[in-house]
Design a protein around this motif. Structure first.
Motif, mmCIF file in Angstrom:
data_model
loop_
_atom_site.group_PDB
_atom_site.id
_atom_site.type_symbol
_atom_site.label_atom_id
_atom_site.label_comp_id
_atom_site.label_asym_id
_atom_site.label_seq_id
_atom_site.Cartn_x
_atom_site.Cartn_y
_atom_site.Cartn_z
ATOM 1 N N THR A 1 66.238 66.747 10.783
ATOM 2 C CA THR A 1 64.706 66.966 10.325
ATOM 3 C C THR A 1 63.878 67.033 11.683
ATOM 4 O O THR A 1 62.716 67.799 11.719
ATOM 5 C CB THR A 1 63.853 65.903 9.817
ATOM 6 O OG1 THR A 1 64.257 64.590 10.082
ATOM 7 C CG2 THR A 1 64.749 65.783 8.060
ATOM 8 N N SER B 1 66.152 76.328 5.814
ATOM 9 C CA SER B 1 64.829 75.879 6.275
ATOM 10 C C SER B 1 64.398 74.625 5.412
ATOM 11 O O SER B 1 64.706 74.863 4.308
ATOM 12 C CB SER B 1 63.955 77.074 6.297
ATOM 13 O OG SER B 1 63.735 77.386 4.777
ATOM 14 N N LEU B 2 63.693 73.765 6.003
ATOM 15 C CA LEU B 2 63.399 72.833 5.285
ATOM 16 C C LEU B 2 62.343 73.037 4.115
ATOM 17 O O LEU B 2 62.287 72.414 3.162
ATOM 18 C CB LEU B 2 62.292 71.832 6.279
ATOM 19 C CG LEU B 2 63.332 71.145 7.384
ATOM 20 C CD1 LEU B 2 62.481 70.268 8.282
ATOM 21 C CD2 LEU B 2 64.435 70.346 6.852
ATOM 22 N N ASP B 3 61.511 74.247 4.291
ATOM 23 C CA ASP B 3 60.707 74.587 3.037
ATOM 24 C C ASP B 3 61.610 74.850 2.019
ATOM 25 O O ASP B 3 60.938 74.708 0.808
ATOM 26 C CB ASP B 3 60.007 75.876 3.578
ATOM 27 C CG ASP B 3 58.767 75.475 4.471
ATOM 28 O OD1 ASP B 3 58.417 74.066 4.551
ATOM 29 O OD2 ASP B 3 58.081 76.228 5.304
ATOM 30 N N SER B 4 62.693 75.704 2.308
ATOM 31 C CA SER B 4 63.397 76.123 1.178
ATOM 32 C C SER B 4 64.401 74.776 0.486
ATOM 33 O O SER B 4 64.544 74.839 -0.710
ATOM 34 C CB SER B 4 64.339 77.230 1.365
ATOM 35 O OG SER B 4 65.369 76.528 2.461
ATOM 36 N N GLN C 1 72.181 70.104 11.364
ATOM 37 C CA GLN C 1 70.587 70.202 11.052
ATOM 38 C C GLN C 1 70.091 68.803 10.816
ATOM 39 O O GLN C 1 70.510 67.975 10.025
ATOM 40 C CB GLN C 1 70.301 71.265 10.065
ATOM 41 C CG GLN C 1 68.731 71.172 10.020
ATOM 42 C CD GLN C 1 68.436 72.419 8.696
ATOM 43 O OE1 GLN C 1 69.322 73.033 8.401
ATOM 44 N NE2 GLN C 1 67.196 72.426 8.564
ATOM 45 N N ASP D 1 69.475 75.574 12.391
ATOM 46 C CA ASP D 1 68.632 75.521 11.218
ATOM 47 C C ASP D 1 69.771 76.287 10.170
ATOM 48 O O ASP D 1 70.076 77.219 10.332
ATOM 49 C CB ASP D 1 67.398 76.119 11.134
ATOM 50 C CG ASP D 1 66.449 75.506 11.626
ATOM 51 O OD1 ASP D 1 66.548 74.418 12.062
ATOM 52 O OD2 ASP D 1 65.490 76.318 12.320
#
Length: 77
Positions: A18, A50-53, A16, A47
């Motif tokens: 960015t 997730s980048l948010d998590s 993964q 993914d």
């Protein structure tokens, strides 16, 4: 971020980034891993988390590359 997954048919290298990378980069990763490990490796850009998590985790949290099944709860009487 990366993770290795073994299936009955193959060994997969999940990675993964960015942002998306070129197919030539993925081919280079596949070739390098296969040559160094001396086995065929399938490489996939996906993914994993997730980048948010990732951002939401506390500073002391760490990604686990090895997942273990939790032991069953034992109730003593």
């Amino acid at each position: 971020m990366w993770k290795v997954k073994q299936t009955t048919d193959e060994v997969q290298f999940l990675c993964q980034f960015t942002e998306p990378v070129a197919e030539t980069t993925m081919t280079s990763i596949q070739r390098e891993l296969s040559e160094q490990l001396e086995i065929d490796i399938a490489v996939f850009q996906t993914d994993i988390i997730s980048l948010d998590s990732l951002v939401a985790k506390p500073a002391y949290g760490k990604y686990a590359y090895i997942e273990k099944e939790a032991a069953p709860n034992v109730i003593m009487k």
